[in-house]
Design an enzyme around this catalytic site. Structure first.
Site, PDB file in Angstrom:
ATOM      1  N   CYS A 151     -13.000 -15.880 -36.244  1.00 57.14           N
ATOM      2  CA  CYS A 151     -13.406 -17.285 -36.333  1.00 57.14           C
ATOM      3  C   CYS A 151     -12.157 -18.181 -36.353  1.00 57.14           C
ATOM      4  CB  CYS A 151     -14.292 -17.486 -37.562  1.00 57.14           C
ATOM      5  SG  CYS A 151     -15.102 -19.112 -37.639  1.00 57.14           S
ATOM      6  N   ASP A 306     -24.285 -16.524 -30.915  1.00 57.20           N
ATOM      7  CA  ASP A 306     -23.471 -17.229 -31.912  1.00 57.20           C
ATOM      8  C   ASP A 306     -23.693 -18.733 -31.777  1.00 57.20           C
ATOM      9  OD1 ASP A 306     -21.506 -18.259 -33.581  1.00 57.20           O
ATOM     10  OD2 ASP A 306     -19.996 -16.795 -32.969  1.00 57.20           O
ATOM     11  N   HIS A 335     -23.001 -14.810 -35.103  1.00 56.96           N
ATOM     12  CA  HIS A 335     -21.637 -14.997 -35.587  1.00 56.96           C
ATOM     13  C   HIS A 335     -21.302 -13.995 -36.698  1.00 56.96           C
ATOM     14  CE1 HIS A 335     -18.014 -17.489 -36.081  1.00 56.96           C
ATOM     15  NE2 HIS A 335     -18.155 -17.319 -37.386  1.00 56.96           N
TER      16      HIS A 335
END
Length: 510
Positions: A151, A306, A335
């Site tokens: 991320c 995601d 995600h």
């Protein structure tokens, strides 16, 4: 023809069945409630091997007899806790890497205080990450290591790799936000410059509160986050494994951390709103984050569903970096699912481990390898030049080859014109002896090979800070006053006190 009596009886039967189900689930509720309030996360054994400010660098205990030479450093996001990568034993990215023979390190950023609100992306990338990378390099004996960024941690890992490419052997990215040109999803739209000013948030709160971020993420899918997951919990309240998994996820979701204010401003403005990283226009403290330096192998792991970082916020980046070894693994999950779903651990992570393994083979230098006379002769004949060597050009001494053929000598001599290597070496020796005499005359006994980076806790970034404050050597550090250095260098006083003690120990012990 419908029988009204039969329909009434059927409705009554279903009502009794539903009531029975409610009673049975109610019986399971107390036990489920106890499970929800008492779950363990991040259980893989580890030790802290480096600390700086709130940061802790973890080194995980190996689970195999042999490990790959090149370690993996996991760089997590600044939002939430990193134990999502070690949520439970059978769904742990950390354990999967360990079970595949990797030496695993992970950065836990900790939670910034009000005093950390001024921390910038440069602090996180060029100071914290760089110091952690140097610690891993020192412990592993490798000049370059593998990095796996998740991320926001993936975005910062790209910045780091562009600024320090010589230290990164392979770069793995999980759901990394890298391209925001209109296809970056809901977050990109909400964070657009026309609608959102991050500085108004940081002016109000200093650091961005975890609760503020949590609400924003939850509103991206309000039905799933506010209703559906609780319906599923009710339907599976008697399934102990389901309840435990649910409890672990809720533990992590509710364990958010604040984000340093200035870093939040930079990230939203430069990366999201102005897309500077993708456009190769990003600078950190005056240093160009030149993505043309990303020539190492790159792995992009993206999640098809995601909603935070959709694939289009990651994959286009592959086209703007010069690496000729770029792999994309797109998996049908979300995600968080890429870290904790059973399917990703069964199907995705074995491929990830294989990707790193293929690119982490360390070639052994064999300077003393024995060859037969025939092999040496063949190599010599291949390398002999037909024309005389130009000045400064290396050539092979033909007489040495003849000596091998005649069984006289077994070494070949390479010379370079017009320099005299022995003379240059003698000059270097004389210079070293002179420097040693000068040091001895000053009464300082630190070995000439000792540098600031030899002090535990001093990485390149801190070493630059010290040198900027006039502390050039270990001897300088040993003689320095804490308050004088602290006034000129951005270094915590507690660190300085420890480093000065170490330097004094070094100078006294020589």
């Amino acid at each position: 023809m419908m029988n009204p009596y039969a329909d009434a009886i059927d409705l009554q039967r279903k009502a009794w069945e539903n009531a029975t189900e409610v009673v049975e689930k109610a019986r399971s509720a107390p036990e489920a409630g106890e499970t929800l309030s008492d779950v363990d996360v991040g259980q893989t054994p580890k030790e802290v091997v480096y600390e700086e400010n709130k940061l802790k660098l973890y080194h995980y205990e190996s689970r195999t007899e042999e490990q790959h030479d090149v370690p993996i450093l996991i760089v997590y996001a600044l939002i939430n806790r990193p134990y999502i990568l070690d949520l439970q034993p059978d769904r742990s990215v950390v354990q999967t890497l360990l079970d595949n023979g990797y030496d695993v390190y992970l950065i836990d950023w900790g939670e910034p205080s009000k005093m950390d609100a001024s921390l910038t992306l440069d602090d996180y990338v060029n100071r914290y990450i760089d110091n952690c990378v140097d610690e891993v390099r020192d412990r592993s004996g490798q000049d370059s290591i593998n990095i796996l960024g998740y991320c926001m941690g993936g975005t910062m890992s790209v910045m780091y790799s562009a600024l320090h490419p010589e230290k990164v052997r392979n770069l793995g990215l999980m759901a990394a936000g890298l391209c925001f040109a209109g296809d970056g999803g809901v977050l990109e739209l909400w964070g657009a410059e026309d609608y959102y000013d991050p500085e108004k948030v940081t002016e109000t709160f200093d650091n961005v509160p975890a609760e503020f971020l949590d609400v924003g993420f939850a509103l991206m899918d309000p039905i799933a986050n506010g209703i559906t997951k609780y319906v599923r919990l009710y339907e599976n309240i008697e399934d102990e494994d389901f309840v435990e998994n649910f409890a672990r996820m809720e533990e992590w979701l509710g364990d958010g951390i604040d984000v340093a204010g200035e870093t939040y401003n930079q990230f939203l403005s430069d990366v999201y709103q102005q897309n500077k990283l993708y456009e190769n226009e990003l600078y950190l403290d005056g240093k160009h984050v030149d993505i043309d330096n990303i020539e190492m192998p790159v792995l992009q792991i993206v999640a098809e569903y995601d909603h935070l970082i959709p694939p289009q916020a990651s994959k286009p980046f592959n086209d703007v970096i010069p690496s000729d070894d770029v792999t994309t693994m797109e998996f049908p999950t979300g995600h968080i699912g890429m870290s904790v779903s059973s399917s990703s651990h069964a199907e995705l992570w074995p491929d990830v481990c294989e990707w790193f393994e293929e690119r982490s083979q360390v070639e052994e230098d064999l300077p003393g390898e024995e060859r037969s006379d025939e092999e040496i002769t063949e190599l010599g004949e291949e390398d002999i030049q037909d024309e005389p060597a130009e000045p400064g050009e290396m050539h092979v001494d033909e007489e040495a080859v003849e000596e091998v053929v005649n069984g006289e000598e077994t070494s070949a001599e390479a010379t370079t014109d017009p320099e005299e290597p022995d003379a240059a070496l003698a000059e270097d020796v004389d210079r070293d002896e002179t420097e040693a005499e000068d040091i001895a005359s000053d009464g300082t006994h630190v070995e000439s090979s000792s540098t600031l980076e030899d002090i535990e806790g001093v990485g390149p970034s801190y070493a630059d800070e010290l040198r900027g404050a006039g502390v050039e050597t270990v001897a300088d550090l040993a003689a320095a006053a804490v308050e004088d250095v602290a006034a000129d260098a951005a270094v915590p006083v507690s660190n300085l006190e420890d480093w000065i003690d170490q330097a004094q120990s070094l100078t006294d012990g020589q």
